[in-house]
Motif scaffolding. Sequence first.
Motif, short mmCIF file in Angstrom:
data_model
loop_
_atom_site.label_atom_id
_atom_site.label_comp_id
_atom_site.label_asym_id
_atom_site.label_seq_id
_atom_site.Cartn_x
_atom_site.Cartn_y
_atom_site.Cartn_z
N TYR A 40 -9.94 -124.92 2.98
CA TYR A 40 -9.10 -123.97 3.72
C TYR A 40 -9.12 -122.63 2.99
CZ TYR A 40 -6.00 -125.56 0.03
OH TYR A 40 -5.52 -125.90 -1.21
N ASP A 63 -2.88 -120.09 -15.14
CA ASP A 63 -4.26 -120.27 -15.60
C ASP A 63 -5.21 -119.69 -14.57
OD1 ASP A 63 -6.41 -121.79 -17.24
OD2 ASP A 63 -6.79 -122.42 -15.18
N ASP A 134 -16.63 -123.12 -18.93
CA ASP A 134 -17.77 -123.90 -18.41
C ASP A 134 -19.05 -123.68 -19.21
OD1 ASP A 134 -16.06 -124.96 -16.54
OD2 ASP A 134 -16.78 -123.74 -14.87
N TYR A 220 -4.79 -133.91 -9.45
CA TYR A 220 -5.00 -134.49 -8.12
C TYR A 220 -6.49 -134.58 -7.79
CZ TYR A 220 -0.09 -133.00 -7.75
OH TYR A 220 1.25 -132.79 -7.96
N GLY A 222 -8.48 -132.26 -7.46
CA GLY A 222 -8.83 -131.20 -6.51
C GLY A 222 -8.11 -131.35 -5.17
N LYS A 227 -2.99 -135.00 -1.22
CA LYS A 227 -3.06 -134.91 0.25
C LYS A 227 -3.43 -136.26 0.86
CE LYS A 227 -4.18 -129.96 0.11
NZ LYS A 227 -2.88 -129.41 0.43
N TYR A 237 -14.16 -131.68 -5.90
CA TYR A 237 -14.77 -130.71 -4.99
C TYR A 237 -16.01 -131.24 -4.26
CZ TYR A 237 -12.04 -128.77 -8.76
OH TYR A 237 -11.06 -128.61 -9.71
N GLY A 282 -3.21 -126.91 -9.22
CA GLY A 282 -3.54 -125.86 -8.26
C GLY A 282 -2.66 -125.98 -7.03
N THR A 284 -1.01 -123.39 -3.45
CA THR A 284 -1.16 -122.08 -2.80
C THR A 284 -0.01 -121.71 -1.88
OG1 THR A 284 -2.38 -122.96 -0.90
CG2 THR A 284 -3.69 -122.37 -2.85
N ARG A 288 5.48 -125.11 -2.88
CA ARG A 288 4.83 -126.13 -3.71
C ARG A 288 5.40 -126.18 -5.13
NH1 ARG A 288 2.70 -128.28 0.23
NH2 ARG A 288 0.55 -127.93 0.91
N1 LIG Z 1 -13.56 -125.58 -15.73
C1 LIG Z 1 -12.28 -125.26 -15.71
O1 LIG Z 1 -11.78 -124.54 -16.54
C2 LIG Z 1 -11.40 -125.79 -14.59
C3 LIG Z 1 -11.91 -126.70 -13.67
C4 LIG Z 1 -11.05 -127.20 -12.68
C5 LIG Z 1 -9.74 -126.75 -12.61
N2 LIG Z 1 -9.30 -125.80 -13.51
C6 LIG Z 1 -7.93 -125.24 -13.41
O2 LIG Z 1 -7.05 -126.27 -13.03
C7 LIG Z 1 -6.41 -125.93 -11.80
C8 LIG Z 1 -6.09 -127.20 -11.04
O3 LIG Z 1 -7.25 -127.77 -10.49
P1 LIG Z 1 -7.55 -127.72 -8.94
O4 LIG Z 1 -6.75 -126.62 -8.33
O5 LIG Z 1 -9.00 -127.64 -8.81
O6 LIG Z 1 -7.12 -129.15 -8.41
P2 LIG Z 1 -5.74 -129.97 -8.30
O7 LIG Z 1 -4.67 -129.32 -9.07
O8 LIG Z 1 -6.08 -131.38 -8.62
O9 LIG Z 1 -5.45 -129.92 -6.73
C9 LIG Z 1 -5.24 -128.73 -6.06
C10 LIG Z 1 -4.95 -129.05 -4.61
O10 LIG Z 1 -3.72 -129.79 -4.57
C11 LIG Z 1 -2.95 -129.34 -3.49
N3 LIG Z 1 -1.53 -129.51 -3.76
C12 LIG Z 1 -0.87 -129.23 -4.92
N4 LIG Z 1 0.44 -129.57 -4.79
C13 LIG Z 1 0.59 -130.04 -3.53
C14 LIG Z 1 1.70 -130.56 -2.82
N5 LIG Z 1 2.91 -130.65 -3.40
N6 LIG Z 1 1.51 -130.98 -1.54
C15 LIG Z 1 0.29 -130.91 -0.96
N7 LIG Z 1 -0.80 -130.42 -1.59
C16 LIG Z 1 -0.65 -130.00 -2.87
C17 LIG Z 1 -3.30 -127.89 -3.32
O11 LIG Z 1 -3.06 -127.62 -1.96
P3 LIG Z 1 -2.25 -126.37 -1.36
O12 LIG Z 1 -3.21 -125.25 -1.38
O13 LIG Z 1 -1.92 -126.85 0.01
O14 LIG Z 1 -1.03 -126.10 -2.20
C18 LIG Z 1 -4.78 -127.86 -3.72
O15 LIG Z 1 -5.57 -128.06 -2.58
C19 LIG Z 1 -7.37 -124.96 -11.13
O16 LIG Z 1 -6.72 -124.21 -10.13
C20 LIG Z 1 -7.81 -124.16 -12.34
O17 LIG Z 1 -6.81 -123.24 -12.70
C21 LIG Z 1 -10.10 -125.34 -14.50
#
Ligand SMILES: NC(=O)c1ccc[n+]([C@@H]2O[C@H](COP(=O)([O-])OP(=O)(O)OC[C@H]3O[C@@H](n4cnc5c(N)ncnc54)[C@H](OP(=O)(O)O)[C@@H]3O)[C@@H](O)[C@H]2O)c1
Length: 313
Positions: A40, A63, A134, A220, A222, A227, A237, A282, A284, A288
Amino acid sequence: MADQDRETLPRRPFGQTGIEVPPLCLGCAPLSSLPQAFNYAVPEERALETIRAAFAGPLNYLDTSNSYGGGESERRIGKVIRELGGVPAGAILQSKADRDPTTKDFSGPRMRRSIEESLERLGVERLEIAFLHDPEYGTYEELVAPGGAVDTLRDLQREGIIGHLGVAGGPIDLLIRFLELGGFAAVLTHNRFTLLDRSAAPLLDYATARGIAVLNAAPYGGGMLVKGPDAFPKYMYKDAPPEMLARVREIAALCDEYGIPLPAAALQFSTRDPRIHSTVVGLTRPERLAQTIDLYQHPIPDEFWARLDSTEG
Ligand SMILES: NC(=O)c1ccc[n+]([C@@H]2O[C@H](COP(=O)([O-])OP(=O)(O)OC[C@H]3O[C@@H](n4cnc5c(N)ncnc54)[C@H](OP(=O)(O)O)[C@@H]3O)[C@@H](O)[C@H]2O)c1
């Protein structure tokens, strides 16, 4: 920060940095709008509202990276920082230095440019915490060579432009190799310490033994673990394989037995581990933030974790 906020998300020392961090950190990758990864788009105003709400509450640790959305994550955060006249007191902002998106240059000079771009977009003069991002996209030998990426980030630290240096990335063995160099105060792992993947455990042990701060990102995977596997059948991803979907359903059924939301278990799998200083989530939408704190605080009996471990393959 109000006392009530400190009680909501009590802070703890971030390794040996002298910084205290909340147990949750706002991951700002999806806020840049990444439809390929998350399925999305995120309009700018929704992202800005989310960032404003984060800075105004207890989940005020952000972050980001130079590369998220081609810099859009940092640009959006920077808009709010400019509106507020700077990073609010008590908030913590960290970013990451990336290779050049076009030429793939991962050299020392590119690291300096990457950090300069981040400062410009964010509207700040220094980064309290910055990561080599990375490193798996370069070669270890190139990145650690004299005058290369690691050397340059250390120069930026000596110059005071970076406060504390970390390394963030995927392959666990590679992250440990970078930590073995010394000089890294923090490490960020992602998608490898979740309900579905525990392969980061050796890294957590390595960092803990040396007082290195640990961030565990993507609790989660990703999105699937919040969800659900029907709404979002992807992990890290990419499309999740059938055996992984079956395992999520098995864990979801166990959660149902105990009346626990699956995302509460997914989040607390990370936050309950004493080796992890902060868990990067993560999201948006402004609402949340409170949902995440509720999931973090949802009561989960020890018996649930024992049952989960007993079914771990
Ligand atoms: N190499 C690296 O350094 C690296 C790699 C991966 C991640 N990261 C960092 O870690 C962060 C977290 O990882 P991520 O964002 O990839 O994955 P995540 O935190 O596992 O999941 C993010 C997803 O969870 C959903 N979500 C969160 N809370 C929710 C809720 N209460 N209800 C429904 N949906 C919810 C979000 O949707 P909505 O948009 O609907 O809220 C989004 O689609 C990244 O944003 C980044 O800052 C760093």
